[in-house]
Design an enzyme around this catalytic site. Sequence first.
Site, PDB file in Angstrom:
ATOM      1  N   ASP A  89      -1.074  31.222  37.767  1.00 60.31           N
ATOM      2  CA  ASP A  89      -0.363  31.637  36.665  1.00 60.31           C
ATOM      3  C   ASP A  89      -0.706  31.001  35.225  1.00 60.31           C
ATOM      4  O   ASP A  89       0.173  30.620  34.692  1.00 60.31           O
ATOM      5  CB  ASP A  89       1.028  31.867  36.821  1.00 60.31           C
ATOM      6  N   GLU A  98       3.242  42.757  36.349  1.00 61.90           N
ATOM      7  CA  GLU A  98       3.869  41.565  35.893  1.00 61.90           C
ATOM      8  C   GLU A  98       2.705  40.682  35.065  1.00 61.90           C
ATOM      9  O   GLU A  98       1.426  41.245  34.752  1.00 61.90           O
ATOM     10  CB  GLU A  98       4.045  40.646  37.095  1.00 61.90           C
ATOM     11  N   ARG A 123      -4.978  29.219  44.522  1.00 57.42           N
ATOM     12  CA  ARG A 123      -5.155  29.894  43.299  1.00 57.42           C
ATOM     13  C   ARG A 123      -5.598  28.786  42.320  1.00 57.42           C
ATOM     14  O   ARG A 123      -4.516  28.171  41.789  1.00 57.42           O
ATOM     15  CB  ARG A 123      -4.064  30.881  42.918  1.00 57.42           C
TER      16      ARG A 123
END
Length: 324
Positions: free
Chosen positions: A17, A197, A294
């Site tokens: 993110d 999102e 990630r």
Amino acid sequence: MNTNQEYNNPIVWQRADPWVYQHSDHYYYFTASVPEYDRIEIRRSRTLQGLGEAEPVVAWRKYDSGPLSANIWAPELHYISGKWYIYFAAARTTETKEGLFDHRMYVLENDSANPMEGQWVEKGQVRTKWESFALDATTFEHQDVLYYVWAQKDPEIGGNSNLYISAMRNPWTLTGEQVMISTPEYPWEAIGFKVNEGAAVLKRNGRIYISYSASATDHNYCMGLLYADESSDLLNPASWVKSPQPVFQTSEENGQYGPGHNSFTVSEDGKDVIVYHARNYKEITGDPLYDPNRHTRAQVFTWKKNGMPDFGVPVPDASVKEMK
């Protein structure tokens, strides 16, 4: 396929993110979800590539109990009216109820010139018209109005989250109408979970673009795109057009899986850059949310003749030799 890599990816390891903001002091500021989901870090560098080596500073840590005690997700750093703000989501527990976490959205404020210094003050929860699962807030200013875009569960709509927009009275308070601008309606938005999102805003070519992420957080995770004319009423759902196809998605050929939850910045020489996370393998053991790999990646993107962004495909990771 463009393999002319401006950056050696990943630029930051084990950061999902990712949020990058280039300030007027010519630093790139970076924050992201850490694998432990227990704190908010900020780092800065004169170059995007240098963010990987930059020393992080902890701006805030989770509480031991209460609404700010679990799953600290997706912080974003914004500079608004001379102060710094961090938007983030936090939960009471890591447990889910009917498949949903219990996240709410919160704001921190810092009036220091350098957000890596000074004190971060909790401004509290951003209240919406529902007390339900909510996360991934971002803000942008347009024509002297501060807007808030976020993902939330409408109790009357099936699925995990839709995208909403509202005007703001100040950086921690919504005002007026709160309207839905996207709901998972295409098959690629609803693999594993019905998810919209991770919104990010880009203003170019007379339009407001909002990228967002869809589906489960494994290799099915991908990016969609909304856009509206810059002169339109941004609080009118009819102003927003959705791309019927994903605009950025897994590339098996390049070994990039589940790209998404992006932000936008510009390169040192002024090119448009998308910053996103992805994994370099497909098979995940256990819940993808607790797989730490990630990594943050960056790549330059271009524009089509019709004014739309062309993100291309996620480029391959740099080889070990290149990274040295």
